[in-house]
Design an enzyme around this catalytic site. Structure first.
Site, PDB file in Angstrom:
ATOM      1  N   HIS A 122      56.855   7.108  11.665  1.00  0.00           N
ATOM      2  CA  HIS A 122      56.550   5.919  12.394  1.00  0.00           C
ATOM      3  C   HIS A 122      55.766   5.787  13.590  1.00  0.00           C
ATOM      4  O   HIS A 122      56.355   5.596  14.943  1.00  0.00           O
ATOM      5  CB  HIS A 122      57.916   5.238  12.797  1.00  0.00           C
ATOM      6  CG  HIS A 122      58.042   3.574  13.005  1.00  0.00           C
ATOM      7  ND1 HIS A 122      59.017   2.882  12.800  1.00  0.00           N
ATOM      8  CD2 HIS A 122      56.912   2.720  13.325  1.00  0.00           C
ATOM      9  CE1 HIS A 122      58.522   1.479  12.982  1.00  0.00           C
ATOM     10  NE2 HIS A 122      57.168   1.481  13.326  1.00  0.00           N
TER      11      HIS A 122
ATOM     12  N   ARG B 217      57.361  -1.961   7.653  1.00  0.00           N
ATOM     13  CA  ARG B 217      58.731  -1.774   7.719  1.00  0.00           C
ATOM     14  C   ARG B 217      59.518  -0.970   6.753  1.00  0.00           C
ATOM     15  O   ARG B 217      59.019  -1.289   5.723  1.00  0.00           O
ATOM     16  CB  ARG B 217      59.523  -2.804   8.206  1.00  0.00           C
ATOM     17  CG  ARG B 217      59.137  -3.590   9.618  1.00  0.00           C
ATOM     18  CD  ARG B 217      59.746  -2.410  10.780  1.00  0.00           C
ATOM     19  NE  ARG B 217      59.495  -2.967  12.190  1.00  0.00           N
ATOM     20  CZ  ARG B 217      58.545  -2.661  13.085  1.00  0.00           C
ATOM     21  NH1 ARG B 217      57.453  -1.999  12.418  1.00  0.00           N
ATOM     22  NH2 ARG B 217      58.481  -3.184  14.202  1.00  0.00           N
TER      23      ARG B 217
ATOM     24  N   GLU C 228      65.579   5.116   8.473  1.00  0.00           N
ATOM     25  CA  GLU C 228      64.828   5.868   9.584  1.00  0.00           C
ATOM     26  C   GLU C 228      65.649   5.820  10.819  1.00  0.00           C
ATOM     27  O   GLU C 228      66.229   5.190  11.375  1.00  0.00           O
ATOM     28  CB  GLU C 228      63.826   4.746  10.029  1.00  0.00           C
ATOM     29  CG  GLU C 228      62.413   5.204  10.557  1.00  0.00           C
ATOM     30  CD  GLU C 228      61.516   4.266  10.921  1.00  0.00           C
ATOM     31  OE1 GLU C 228      61.236   3.889  12.012  1.00  0.00           O
ATOM     32  OE2 GLU C 228      60.787   3.503   9.939  1.00  0.00           O
TER      33      GLU C 228
END
Length: 310
Positions: free
Chosen positions: A274, A227, A255
């Site tokens: 991602h 993460r 993000e």
């Protein structure tokens, strides 16, 4: 009959019938059919986080089964008394593949070759001896199921593996022992590559901070497929801005990473948006998990991957 929601008809078809279970489709964007009867909700794989507040429309909800391994964003939105299960194991193959791909790409300079090829006429770059993955000391930070999947894929590359988890424990068929996170100050100076796989929690947020990065040797590579908030972004920008360390990131903080952010132009930084779990390996593994989990629920057997007991 127990009513279970699946994201759409394709999931109903792929998971298939389970005795004692009746499916309805629900993408969480509109009120659910038969809301008073729904006991289990499987949210969509993508975009669900923004819609999970809709779970409050299901008064008899007992279980939320995610299709993601991460659950930190879902946890605050699950109603009181409702169990939450993640999709641990579903993304092992996809994420492990990307972790290895990012490692190889960053070490062997693949972004430079892509840029050279994308120029109008193309440019044949001169020979340069890039670092090999072979003989590297690789530290896997977060030795759960994905960590083991990464280790299994790295061993054929002739690396020296070190596994780190929240607490020290015995090893397995892949590593002789697992170190505790408290040992990191002594381990990091000997790591050529660090692959970050820990879940996001109060204990891991900004675990990779300025001191962590400073402890790495010059030229080390940080690979983050966990993460974004596990890494202190400002500290990473400083550490990579002069090329002291390299970074390959599938996740960032913030993000999505906005245009013009310093990470985009930091030398030696490779960024993917991602996509760790997003491969063709996802669907068949997710279907197997759902079939097993829904069958266990219908039969009153113990469920897998419960991360919150409600």
């Amino acid at each position: 009959m127990t009513v279970v929601t699946l994201p759409d008809d394709s999931w109903v078809r792929d998971v298939g019938p389970v005795p004692g279970i009746e499916y309805v489709t629900w993408d969480l964007r509109t009120p659910p059919d038969r809301a008073e009867e729904v006991a289990v909700v499987v949210p969509p794989y993508t975009g669900a986080s923004a819609q999970l507040s809709a779970l409050s429309q299901v008064p008899r909800l007992d279980l939320v089964q995610l299709l993601t391994a991460g659950y930190d964003s879902a946890l605050p939105l699950v109603p009181s008394g409702v169990r939450l299960a993640n999709a641990a194991g579903v993304h092992d193959a996809s994420t492990a593949e990307l972790a290895v791909a990012l490692t190889l790409a960053a070490l062997r300079g693949l972004p430079d070759f892509v840029r050279a090829q994308s120029q109008d006429a193309g440019t044949w770059l001169p020979l340069h001896l890039h670092p090999a993955l072979a003989d590297k000391r690789v530290l896997i930070l977060g030795y759960g199921s994905i960590g083991r999947a990464v280790a299994a894929r790295l061993i054929p590359f002739e690396v020296e593996l070190t596994a780190v988890a929240s607490r020290a424990r015995g090893g397995d068929e892949l590593v002789p022992s697992v170190h505790g996170v408290d040992e990191l100050p002594h381990l990091l100076p000997h790591a050529d590559v660090v692959i970050v796989l820990v879940p996001l929690s109060a204990h891991t947020e900004q675990l990779v901070d300025a001191d962590f990065l400073a402890a790495l040797p010059d030229g080390a590579l940080l690979v983050n497929v966990a993460r974004g908030k596990v890494v202190d972004t400002d500290a990473l920008v400083r550490a990579t801005s002069h090329g002291r360390i390299l970074a390959a990131l599938d996740v960032t903080d913030p993000e999505p990473l906005p245009p013009g952010h310093a990470l985009w132009s930091s030398p030696g930084v490779l960024i993917t948006p991602h996509v760790g779990g997003g491969s063709s390996a996802f669907r068949p593994r997710a279907v197997r998990l759902l079939r097993e989990q829904i069958s266990a629920y219908a039969a009153g057997r113990q469920l897998r991957n419960i991360v919150h007991e409600g």
